[in-house]
Scaffold this motif. Sequence first.
Motif, mmCIF file in Angstrom:
data_model
loop_
_atom_site.group_PDB
_atom_site.id
_atom_site.type_symbol
_atom_site.label_atom_id
_atom_site.label_comp_id
_atom_site.label_asym_id
_atom_site.label_seq_id
_atom_site.Cartn_x
_atom_site.Cartn_y
_atom_site.Cartn_z
ATOM 1 N N ILE A 254 7.785 -32.315 -24.521
ATOM 2 C CA ILE A 254 7.130 -32.065 -25.798
ATOM 3 C C ILE A 254 6.010 -31.066 -25.565
ATOM 4 O O ILE A 254 5.205 -31.226 -24.641
ATOM 5 C CB ILE A 254 6.525 -33.353 -26.394
ATOM 6 C CG1 ILE A 254 7.607 -34.411 -26.577
ATOM 7 C CG2 ILE A 254 5.812 -33.058 -27.713
ATOM 8 C CD1 ILE A 254 7.046 -35.791 -26.880
ATOM 9 N N TYR B 283 9.879 -38.205 -30.570
ATOM 10 C CA TYR B 283 10.159 -37.161 -29.583
ATOM 11 C C TYR B 283 10.076 -37.717 -28.167
ATOM 12 O O TYR B 283 10.917 -37.425 -27.316
ATOM 13 C CB TYR B 283 9.171 -36.008 -29.733
ATOM 14 C CG TYR B 283 9.453 -35.050 -30.864
ATOM 15 C CD1 TYR B 283 10.477 -35.247 -31.776
ATOM 16 C CD2 TYR B 283 8.671 -33.921 -31.019
ATOM 17 C CE1 TYR B 283 10.719 -34.348 -32.798
ATOM 18 C CE2 TYR B 283 8.903 -33.013 -32.041
ATOM 19 C CZ TYR B 283 9.931 -33.224 -32.920
ATOM 20 O OH TYR B 283 10.169 -32.328 -33.917
ATOM 21 N N LEU C 33 10.734 -29.925 -27.458
ATOM 22 C CA LEU C 33 10.406 -30.338 -28.821
ATOM 23 C C LEU C 33 8.961 -29.943 -29.068
ATOM 24 O O LEU C 33 8.098 -30.190 -28.217
ATOM 25 C CB LEU C 33 10.589 -31.850 -28.960
ATOM 26 C CG LEU C 33 12.034 -32.311 -28.741
ATOM 27 C CD1 LEU C 33 12.094 -33.810 -28.478
ATOM 28 C CD2 LEU C 33 12.887 -31.950 -29.935
ATOM 29 N N ALA D 179 17.399 -33.751 -31.823
ATOM 30 C CA ALA D 179 16.284 -33.864 -30.874
ATOM 31 C C ALA D 179 16.797 -33.954 -29.439
ATOM 32 O O ALA D 179 16.245 -33.336 -28.531
ATOM 33 C CB ALA D 179 15.412 -35.067 -31.214
ATOM 34 N N THR E 9 13.103 -39.376 -26.594
ATOM 35 C CA THR E 9 14.225 -38.560 -26.116
ATOM 36 C C THR E 9 14.108 -38.260 -24.631
ATOM 37 O O THR E 9 15.095 -37.892 -23.996
ATOM 38 C CB THR E 9 14.310 -37.210 -26.861
ATOM 39 O OG1 THR E 9 13.203 -36.388 -26.479
ATOM 40 C CG2 THR E 9 14.375 -37.396 -28.359
ATOM 41 N N LYS F 111 5.885 -38.916 -35.262
ATOM 42 C CA LYS F 111 6.929 -38.057 -34.712
ATOM 43 C C LYS F 111 6.790 -37.969 -33.186
ATOM 44 O O LYS F 111 7.776 -37.828 -32.457
ATOM 45 C CB LYS F 111 6.825 -36.660 -35.333
ATOM 46 C CG LYS F 111 7.789 -35.635 -34.826
ATOM 47 C CD LYS F 111 9.214 -35.895 -35.176
ATOM 48 C CE LYS F 111 9.428 -35.993 -36.664
ATOM 49 N NZ LYS F 111 10.702 -36.609 -37.029
#
Length: 141
Positions: free
Chosen positions: A75, A68, A46, A40, A71, A64
């Motif tokens: 996204i 994400y 992502l 990731a 990080t 999820k």
Amino acid sequence: FRWVFVGGVVGDDHLWRALARRGDTVFLPPRPQRDLVPLAHAAHRLVMPYDAHAPYLRTGFPLKFFEYLATGRTILGTPIPPLEAYTRYFLARGDAGGWLRALRDGEEPEVPSAARVAEASRHTWRSRVVRILAALQEARR
């Protein structure tokens, strides 16, 4: 673009086979959670391409999203009801054209990376358990 899918795919087998033949798509087998974090972090974007009409999204939340978000990466996701409160933190695009423009143009969410990480830190398993226990205590009163 290069696409990496980890853990298997569902849906139209014809579509997945066609993607695999393109040469810019990699399918990796399921990995332990600890091995997903570096993947990731290595990603530029992502993606969360949920079916906006899936019945499970009426009562569930895609955890999820917070993984994400932690990080700090951008996204790109489907606008789904459970994520309505978080649209500042990710690129919500409802059609293929919107997805392609966001990828091609390098769009970024309204909220900068550090703020995305900070928001994710408020949604740990520990913080969730604390809220659940507090709600249970309140209900007993």
